[in-house]
Design a protein around this motif. Structure first.
Motif, mmCIF file in Angstrom:
data_model
loop_
_atom_site.group_PDB
_atom_site.id
_atom_site.type_symbol
_atom_site.label_atom_id
_atom_site.label_comp_id
_atom_site.label_asym_id
_atom_site.label_seq_id
_atom_site.Cartn_x
_atom_site.Cartn_y
_atom_site.Cartn_z
ATOM 1 N N MET A 294 0.840 -1.211 0.000
ATOM 2 C CA MET A 294 0.000 0.000 0.000
ATOM 3 C C MET A 294 0.871 1.256 0.000
ATOM 4 S SD MET A 294 -3.094 -0.827 2.595
ATOM 5 C CE MET A 294 -4.469 -1.894 2.167
ATOM 6 N N GLN A 295 2.014 1.135 0.639
ATOM 7 C CA GLN A 295 2.930 2.273 0.704
ATOM 8 C C GLN A 295 3.533 2.569 -0.674
ATOM 9 O OE1 GLN A 295 6.187 1.335 3.235
ATOM 10 N NE2 GLN A 295 6.518 3.457 3.860
ATOM 11 N N ARG A 296 3.722 1.494 -1.472
ATOM 12 C CA ARG A 296 4.275 1.708 -2.819
ATOM 13 C C ARG A 296 3.213 2.172 -3.807
ATOM 14 N NH1 ARG A 296 8.330 -3.391 -3.814
ATOM 15 N NH2 ARG A 296 8.931 -3.600 -1.671
ATOM 16 N N GLY A 297 1.949 1.979 -3.469
ATOM 17 C CA GLY A 297 0.895 2.534 -4.319
ATOM 18 C C GLY A 297 0.048 1.499 -5.026
ATOM 19 N N PRO A 298 -0.942 1.970 -5.807
ATOM 20 C CA PRO A 298 -1.938 1.074 -6.412
ATOM 21 C C PRO A 298 -1.345 -0.034 -7.290
ATOM 22 C CG PRO A 298 -2.649 3.356 -6.598
ATOM 23 C CD PRO A 298 -1.264 3.392 -6.047
ATOM 24 N N VAL A 299 -0.302 0.275 -8.075
ATOM 25 C CA VAL A 299 0.262 -0.766 -8.959
ATOM 26 C C VAL A 299 0.843 -1.896 -8.115
ATOM 27 C CG1 VAL A 299 2.122 -1.275 -10.582
ATOM 28 C CG2 VAL A 299 0.716 0.755 -10.902
ATOM 29 N N ALA A 300 1.609 -1.509 -7.097
ATOM 30 C CA ALA A 300 2.234 -2.515 -6.244
ATOM 31 C C ALA A 300 1.178 -3.316 -5.494
ATOM 32 C CB ALA A 300 3.179 -1.849 -5.246
ATOM 33 N N PHE A 301 0.126 -2.655 -5.037
ATOM 34 C CA PHE A 301 -0.899 -3.357 -4.269
ATOM 35 C C PHE A 301 -1.633 -4.372 -5.148
ATOM 36 C CE2 PHE A 301 -5.048 -3.347 -1.840
ATOM 37 C CZ PHE A 301 -4.554 -4.139 -0.818
ATOM 38 N N ALA A 302 -1.938 -3.957 -6.380
ATOM 39 C CA ALA A 302 -2.601 -4.891 -7.305
ATOM 40 C C ALA A 302 -1.663 -6.062 -7.595
ATOM 41 C CB ALA A 302 -2.963 -4.173 -8.601
ATOM 42 N N ASP A 303 -0.388 -5.762 -7.688
ATOM 43 C CA ASP A 303 0.577 -6.798 -8.019
ATOM 44 C C ASP A 303 0.787 -7.782 -6.868
ATOM 45 O OD1 ASP A 303 2.151 -7.015 -10.583
ATOM 46 O OD2 ASP A 303 3.564 -7.709 -9.056
ATOM 47 N N LEU A 304 0.641 -7.294 -5.642
ATOM 48 C CA LEU A 304 0.749 -8.193 -4.490
ATOM 49 C C LEU A 304 -0.342 -9.262 -4.598
ATOM 50 C CD1 LEU A 304 1.983 -8.848 -1.653
ATOM 51 C CD2 LEU A 304 0.172 -7.448 -0.698
ATOM 52 N N GLN A 305 -1.527 -8.841 -5.039
ATOM 53 C CA GLN A 305 -2.635 -9.784 -5.174
ATOM 54 C C GLN A 305 -2.319 -10.831 -6.238
ATOM 55 O OE1 GLN A 305 -6.390 -7.611 -5.227
ATOM 56 N NE2 GLN A 305 -5.354 -5.870 -4.319
ATOM 57 N N LEU A 306 -1.681 -10.376 -7.309
ATOM 58 C CA LEU A 306 -1.267 -11.286 -8.373
ATOM 59 C C LEU A 306 -0.254 -12.302 -7.840
ATOM 60 C CD1 LEU A 306 -1.908 -11.227 -11.432
ATOM 61 C CD2 LEU A 306 0.270 -10.055 -11.761
ATOM 62 N N ALA A 307 0.719 -11.799 -7.082
ATOM 63 C CA ALA A 307 1.758 -12.679 -6.528
ATOM 64 C C ALA A 307 1.125 -13.705 -5.591
ATOM 65 C CB ALA A 307 2.807 -11.863 -5.788
ATOM 66 N N LEU A 308 0.153 -13.269 -4.783
ATOM 67 C CA LEU A 308 -0.488 -14.198 -3.856
ATOM 68 C C LEU A 308 -1.247 -15.283 -4.607
ATOM 69 C CD1 LEU A 308 -1.799 -11.864 -1.049
ATOM 70 C CD2 LEU A 308 -0.225 -13.784 -0.792
ATOM 71 N N HIS A 309 -1.891 -14.897 -5.681
ATOM 72 C CA HIS A 309 -2.621 -15.884 -6.466
ATOM 73 C C HIS A 309 -1.694 -16.911 -7.064
ATOM 74 C CE1 HIS A 309 -6.891 -15.443 -6.589
ATOM 75 N NE2 HIS A 309 -6.656 -14.212 -6.173
#
Ligand SMILES: Nc1nc2c(ncn2[C@@H]2O[C@H](COP(=O)(O)OP(=O)(O)OP(=O)(O)O)[C@@H](O)[C@H]2O)c(=O)[nH]1
Ligand SMILES: [Mg+2]
Length: 456
Positions: A294-309
């Protein structure tokens, strides 16, 4: 192959012996770089090693609350070929004046603790009043976990998936130049210049992955070792990249060479980690760096979800993939943990827990029901005090860049809403150690209860 089987049998023998003697936990702690692994492991070891003398610091861990921990000591680790986790170095950093966070780490390390526990009744108590609990802790990069799905993929499938990703809006502007150069690679490289061509394009790909991680903030990158090569730095096994070339053309030299390297990466880098470590963990903590994303911003947050999947099927015990059926990982408990919660008020911590549940919840619902799982929000090392301003507003107090400050994170997206902008999370200094005993923490005792509560 013979050697591998022999090694596996030896390991199984050692594991059986270990488990037969007493209760034996092999706890893997992982998370992507900067997620808080080293701080968490240091805190876990610190809490455990002080648990006989300071049980009151762990009220929600039943063994400590019942004052049943008689003794805790460090023991020789079973595997002498990997680094010992540098607990003393990390603790020293936290205890110096001014205190510092432990250094960043890039590889696998291990440490063994032996706990002597008073039995709680039962027929064994008269003859054997105590029992031993052996805990092996392993620190390893989450990037390595992201590589496990490769075991199920062909080079062609992997290339297609990666190229699709690199063409998405979050990555394409950064990837454009590399994509263009690689697309222009002719497949007529002669055997003499092939090596140089592959080396140059691979170096470009590794550089691209690093820029995506550190400049754009994406989390989902494969292969993970390209970000953290460790002892593989400069090794030709890392000289490959996703390829859009002609897969059906057997004479394609580049395709053949890349495919070969990809397969060797799977057998020589990914499989040994899976077989020798991941399959032998029986408990696992996965740090999910929600606040960092969240600190890195929307792109990083969306990407965290991708990594978790991408990551969560690794914990899927339906054993759909051949590598899971072959080696049968036996993780019994998985804790998905967001750490660094000491930067937030209690209600904000609840919001992060809701995010964590939402992010891992759907995937985890598919995990075999025999695998216990927990989602929890903790602080390995609590660096703040909670309080109120004169007007009643909630506030946290902690040291930032050497100065005591009162602060409040004003914006944290509620569950179900979009993250519009990066959250302003302060980088806190570690707390000053002004009292004896273990480092202050938030809910590490609950984590210990989940991980060890069923054992004695
Ligand atoms: N406030 C607070 N900050 C933390 C805590 N744990 C980690 N941090 C912060 O996060 C940073 C990274 O923590 P590490 O424990 O080094 O993370 P890591 O996952 O081991 O990182 P790598 O070894 O680089 O992969 C630290 O330097 C701290 O700034 C915590 O419990 N509270
Ligand atoms: Mg570390």
């Amino acid at each position: 192959m013979q050697l591998t089987r022999l090694k596996k049998l030896q390991q199984q023998g050692r594991d059986l012996l270990d488990r037969g003697l007493d209760r034996h936990i092999r706890l893997g702690v992982t998370g992507l770089s900067g997620a808080g692994k080293t701080a968490l492991i240091t805190s876990l070891i610190d809490q455990l090693s002080h648990s006989a003398a300071y049980p009151q610091r762990l009220p929600r861990w039943s063994l400590a609350a019942q004052r049943r921990i008689v003794d805790v000591k460090f023991a020789a680790q079973p595997d002498w070929s990997i680094a010992r986790f540098d607990y003393e170095g990390a603790l020293h950093a936290l205890r110096t004046d001014p205190p510092k966070w432990p250094e960043s780490t890039t590889g696998l390390s291990e440490l063994r603790l032996e706990l002597t526990i008073a039995r709680d009744g039962g027929w064994k108590q008269a003859a054997w009043p105590t029992q031993k609990l052996v805990i092996d802790l392993f620190d390893y990069p989450g990037e390595w976990l992201l590589d496990l799905p490769l075991l199920d993929m062909t080079f062609k499938d992997w290339s297609a998936a990666q190229l699709k990703l690199l063409n998405e809006p979050s990555r394409e502007p950064t990837a454009k130049a590399w994509l263009k150069t690689t697309a222009s690679l002719t497949d007529h490289a002669t055997t003499t210049d092939l090596d140089a061509v592959l080396r140059a394009a691979s170096a470009g790909y590794r550089d691209l992955l690093k820029r995506l991680r550190y400049d754009v903030g994406v989390f989902w990158s494969q292969p993970g070792r390209m970000l953290l090569p460790g002892s593989l730095e400069g090794a030709p096994i890392l000289d490959f990249f996703p390829w859009a070339g002609r897969f059906n053309d057997d004479s394609s030299t580049i395709t053949q060479a890349l495919e070969q390297r990809f397969e060797r990466y799977k057998t020589e880098v990914v499989t040994p980690f899976y077989r020798d470590y991941f399959c032998r963990f029986n408990r696992q903590i996965v740090l999910v760096d929600i606040l960092g994303a969240m600190q890195r911003g929307p792109v990083a947050f969306a990407d965290l979800q991708l990594a978790l999947h991408a990551l969560l099927p690794v914990f899927h015990y339906g054993r759909n993939s051949w590598w899971q059926r072959l080696w049968r990982p036996r993780i019994e408990r998985v804790a998905f943990v967001a750490t660094k919660a000491d930067s937030l008020t209690l209600s904000q911590q609840r919001t992060v827990l809701e995010w964590l549940q939402a992010l891992v919840g759907s995937a985890v619902a598919e995990v075999d029901s025999a695998v216990h799982q927990l989602q929890q929000v903790v602080a390995a090392v609590k660096a703040t005090e909670y309080g109120h301003l004169a007007d009643g507003r909630e506030v946290l107090r902690g040291s930032i860049d050497g100065t005591q400050r009162a602060f409040h994170v004003d914006y944290l997206p509620a569950i179900g809403t979009e993250l519009d902008a990066p959250i302003a999370l302060p980088k806190l200094d570690p707390p000053h150690a002004n009292e004896p005993g273990p480092v202050p923490h938030l809910r590490i005792d609950q984590l210990l209860e989940f991980l060890l509560g069923d054992l004695a």
